[in-house]
Design a protein around this motif. Structure first.
Motif, mmCIF file in Angstrom:
data_model
loop_
_atom_site.group_PDB
_atom_site.id
_atom_site.type_symbol
_atom_site.label_atom_id
_atom_site.label_comp_id
_atom_site.label_asym_id
_atom_site.label_seq_id
_atom_site.Cartn_x
_atom_site.Cartn_y
_atom_site.Cartn_z
ATOM 1 N N THR A 220 4.033 -7.287 0.518
ATOM 2 C CA THR A 220 3.760 -8.428 -0.363
ATOM 3 C C THR A 220 2.448 -8.233 -1.109
ATOM 4 O OG1 THR A 220 4.981 -9.923 1.086
ATOM 5 C CG2 THR A 220 3.390 -10.931 -0.408
ATOM 6 N N PRO A 221 2.463 -8.385 -2.434
ATOM 7 C CA PRO A 221 1.208 -8.258 -3.184
ATOM 8 C C PRO A 221 0.343 -9.506 -3.035
ATOM 9 C CG PRO A 221 3.005 -8.787 -4.681
ATOM 10 C CD PRO A 221 3.611 -8.615 -3.302
ATOM 11 N N TRP A 222 -0.947 -9.318 -3.239
ATOM 12 C CA TRP A 222 -1.915 -10.418 -3.214
ATOM 13 C C TRP A 222 -2.479 -10.562 -4.613
ATOM 14 C CZ3 TRP A 222 -3.619 -13.174 1.218
ATOM 15 C CH2 TRP A 222 -3.015 -12.776 2.421
ATOM 16 N N GLU A 223 -2.683 -11.799 -5.030
ATOM 17 C CA GLU A 223 -3.252 -12.079 -6.350
ATOM 18 C C GLU A 223 -4.209 -13.249 -6.200
ATOM 19 O OE1 GLU A 223 -1.104 -13.804 -10.120
ATOM 20 O OE2 GLU A 223 -0.515 -11.707 -9.812
ATOM 21 N N GLY A 224 -5.456 -13.026 -6.551
ATOM 22 C CA GLY A 224 -6.444 -14.088 -6.426
ATOM 23 C C GLY A 224 -6.614 -14.569 -4.998
ATOM 24 N N GLY A 225 -6.475 -13.670 -4.036
ATOM 25 C CA GLY A 225 -6.619 -14.041 -2.636
ATOM 26 C C GLY A 225 -5.418 -14.735 -2.028
ATOM 27 N N GLU A 226 -4.326 -14.834 -2.784
ATOM 28 C CA GLU A 226 -3.111 -15.490 -2.301
ATOM 29 C C GLU A 226 -1.934 -14.512 -2.334
ATOM 30 O OE1 GLU A 226 -2.783 -18.626 -1.086
ATOM 31 O OE2 GLU A 226 -4.959 -18.774 -1.300
ATOM 32 N N PRO A 227 -1.067 -14.525 -1.306
ATOM 33 C CA PRO A 227 0.110 -13.659 -1.318
ATOM 34 C C PRO A 227 1.150 -14.166 -2.319
ATOM 35 C CG PRO A 227 0.151 -15.058 0.615
ATOM 36 C CD PRO A 227 -1.152 -15.330 -0.093
ATOM 37 N N ARG A 228 1.864 -13.256 -2.938
ATOM 38 C CA ARG A 228 2.974 -13.563 -3.856
ATOM 39 C C ARG A 228 4.265 -13.173 -3.140
ATOM 40 N NH1 ARG A 228 1.907 -13.460 -9.383
ATOM 41 N NH2 ARG A 228 3.931 -14.436 -9.431
ATOM 42 N N PHE A 229 4.747 -14.047 -2.280
ATOM 43 C CA PHE A 229 5.839 -13.736 -1.363
ATOM 44 C C PHE A 229 7.115 -13.199 -2.005
ATOM 45 C CE2 PHE A 229 3.405 -16.468 1.546
ATOM 46 C CZ PHE A 229 3.420 -15.667 2.666
ATOM 47 N N ALA A 230 7.503 -13.668 -3.143
ATOM 48 C CA ALA A 230 8.781 -13.254 -3.725
ATOM 49 C C ALA A 230 8.702 -11.901 -4.426
ATOM 50 C CB ALA A 230 9.275 -14.310 -4.706
ATOM 51 N N LEU A 231 7.527 -11.312 -4.495
ATOM 52 C CA LEU A 231 7.339 -10.060 -5.224
ATOM 53 C C LEU A 231 7.063 -8.911 -4.258
ATOM 54 C CD1 LEU A 231 5.113 -11.442 -8.114
ATOM 55 C CD2 LEU A 231 7.613 -11.205 -8.046
ATOM 56 N N THR A 232 7.179 -7.687 -4.758
ATOM 57 C CA THR A 232 6.927 -6.496 -3.956
ATOM 58 C C THR A 232 5.824 -5.673 -4.590
ATOM 59 O OG1 THR A 232 9.227 -6.434 -3.222
ATOM 60 C CG2 THR A 232 7.981 -4.385 -3.038
ATOM 61 N N ASP A 233 4.864 -5.261 -3.794
ATOM 62 C CA ASP A 233 3.776 -4.404 -4.245
ATOM 63 C C ASP A 233 4.268 -2.956 -4.228
ATOM 64 O OD1 ASP A 233 1.410 -2.526 -3.559
ATOM 65 O OD2 ASP A 233 0.409 -4.364 -4.227
ATOM 66 N N HIS A 234 4.285 -2.322 -5.407
ATOM 67 C CA HIS A 234 4.806 -0.960 -5.547
ATOM 68 C C HIS A 234 4.102 0.012 -4.603
ATOM 69 C CE1 HIS A 234 4.913 3.098 -7.321
ATOM 70 N NE2 HIS A 234 6.171 2.785 -7.601
ATOM 71 N N ALA A 235 2.786 0.017 -4.618
ATOM 72 C CA ALA A 235 2.028 0.976 -3.803
ATOM 73 C C ALA A 235 2.270 0.755 -2.314
ATOM 74 C CB ALA A 235 0.540 0.888 -4.123
ATOM 75 N N ARG A 236 2.304 -0.490 -1.888
ATOM 76 C CA ARG A 236 2.534 -0.775 -0.463
ATOM 77 C C ARG A 236 3.955 -0.403 -0.052
ATOM 78 N NH1 ARG A 236 -0.982 -6.044 1.013
ATOM 79 N NH2 ARG A 236 -2.654 -5.600 -0.438
ATOM 80 N N SER A 237 4.915 -0.675 -0.914
ATOM 81 C CA SER A 237 6.299 -0.314 -0.619
ATOM 82 C C SER A 237 6.443 1.206 -0.534
ATOM 83 C CB SER A 237 7.232 -0.893 -1.687
ATOM 84 O OG SER A 237 8.569 -0.640 -1.366
ATOM 85 N N ALA A 238 5.803 1.923 -1.453
ATOM 86 C CA ALA A 238 5.855 3.393 -1.438
ATOM 87 C C ALA A 238 5.198 3.940 -0.176
ATOM 88 C CB ALA A 238 5.177 3.955 -2.678
ATOM 89 N N GLU A 239 4.078 3.361 0.209
ATOM 90 C CA GLU A 239 3.376 3.788 1.416
ATOM 91 C C GLU A 239 4.251 3.576 2.653
ATOM 92 O OE1 GLU A 239 -0.436 2.125 3.815
ATOM 93 O OE2 GLU A 239 -0.756 2.473 1.673
ATOM 94 N N CYS A 240 4.917 2.433 2.726
ATOM 95 C CA CYS A 240 5.814 2.163 3.850
ATOM 96 C C CYS A 240 6.979 3.144 3.862
ATOM 97 C CB CYS A 240 6.326 0.724 3.811
ATOM 98 S SG CYS A 240 5.103 -0.505 4.345
ATOM 99 N N ALA A 241 7.573 3.421 2.709
ATOM 100 C CA ALA A 241 8.700 4.352 2.649
ATOM 101 C C ALA A 241 8.269 5.747 3.090
ATOM 102 C CB ALA A 241 9.277 4.391 1.235
ATOM 103 N N ARG A 242 7.174 6.234 2.524
ATOM 104 C CA ARG A 242 6.704 7.592 2.853
ATOM 105 C C ARG A 242 6.321 7.731 4.329
ATOM 106 N NH1 ARG A 242 3.614 7.245 -2.533
ATOM 107 N NH2 ARG A 242 4.959 8.437 -3.938
ATOM 108 N N GLY A 243 5.780 6.676 4.905
ATOM 109 C CA GLY A 243 5.349 6.726 6.299
ATOM 110 C C GLY A 243 6.389 6.240 7.285
ATOM 111 N N ARG A 244 7.578 5.912 6.795
ATOM 112 C CA ARG A 244 8.660 5.339 7.611
ATOM 113 C C ARG A 244 8.137 4.124 8.384
ATOM 114 N NH1 ARG A 244 13.873 6.430 9.457
ATOM 115 N NH2 ARG A 244 14.269 5.592 11.516
ATOM 116 N N CYS A 245 7.517 3.214 7.621
ATOM 117 C CA CYS A 245 6.945 2.001 8.193
ATOM 118 C C CYS A 245 7.784 0.783 7.801
ATOM 119 C CB CYS A 245 5.504 1.812 7.708
ATOM 120 S SG CYS A 245 4.395 3.085 8.322
ATOM 121 N N CYS A 246 7.774 -0.194 8.650
ATOM 122 C CA CYS A 246 8.502 -1.445 8.449
ATOM 123 C C CYS A 246 7.921 -2.212 7.263
ATOM 124 C CB CYS A 246 8.389 -2.271 9.725
ATOM 125 S SG CYS A 246 9.104 -3.926 9.640
ATOM 126 N N SER A 247 8.777 -2.699 6.400
ATOM 127 C CA SER A 247 8.325 -3.450 5.225
ATOM 128 C C SER A 247 7.802 -4.836 5.588
ATOM 129 C CB SER A 247 9.445 -3.554 4.189
ATOM 130 O OG SER A 247 10.554 -4.243 4.715
#
Length: 194
Positions: A28-55
């Motif tokens: 989940t991306p953060w914007e202005g100190g608040e999470p944006r629950f309905a959206l996906t952070d590209h870098a975090r999603s890529a990091e999870c995929a590459r590391g076989r980590c739970c989203s």
């Protein structure tokens, strides 16, 4: 069912929280100190995929099966394949990453959009396209969802998103109201020791 009455996996318990106390998923991306629950952070999603980590929790997933929450269309396709005695095959990519079984059961119950058939999306996709055109503010989840387990997954990281494909269905837990998953979640937490 209130989110704070749902048993929480230990890995999710360690996640940052929003102002209401909701744990914030790893992608989940953060914007202005608040999470944006309905959206996906590209870098975090890529990091999870590459590391076989739970989203959801962001921790490593062991070799073997992974889980995800599926919407009504895919749920119906899986049910139809199973009823016909056929293997389920869907090679269409999705932007929704995999996770631990407990984390996906938990997410299906505490995310208002995933939990209830009449739930509506709170936000639209940041830049809608063919894959995310259905992610529109106000769109209803639909009658049935499911937590589905798959023997393996593939991913591709592009400049704009992370795409996933899931292969070899190993478990299918359909639900109308996610509270029906409570016994499964409790049993999984007991089996995993939290």
């Amino acid at each position: 069912m209130r989110f704070d009455s749902v048993p929480m996996p230990a890995a999710v318990e360690a996640r940052p929280r929003d102002g209401r106390g909701y744990p914030v998923p790893a992608i989940t991306p953060w914007e202005g100190g608040e999470p944006r629950f309905a959206l996906t952070d590209h870098a975090r999603s890529a990091e999870c995929a590459r590391g076989r980590c739970c989203s959801v929790c962001g921790r490593a997933m062991p070799p073997g099966a992974v889980w995800r929450v599926v919407g009504p269309a895919e749920c119906a396709a899986i049910a139809d394949a199973l009823a016909a005695g056929l293997p389920y095959r869907n090679l269409a990519p999705t932007t929704e990453g995999p996770g631990h079984r407990a984390c996906m059961l938990y997410a299906s119950m505490v995310c208002p959009y995933l939990a209830l058939p009449g739930a509506r999306r709170g936000q639209s996709a940041a830049a809608p396209d063919a894959l995310t055109a259905h992610v529109v503010r106000g769109a209803a989840r639909g009658a049935v969802g499911a937590v589905a387990g798959f023997g393996e997954f593939e991913y591709a990281v592009t400049g704009e998103r992370v795409l996933f494909r899931f292969l070899d269905l190993v478990e299918f837990l359909p639900y109308e109201r996610a509270e029906a998953q409570l016994a499964e979640l409790r049993a999984e937490l007991d089996r995993a020791g939290g």
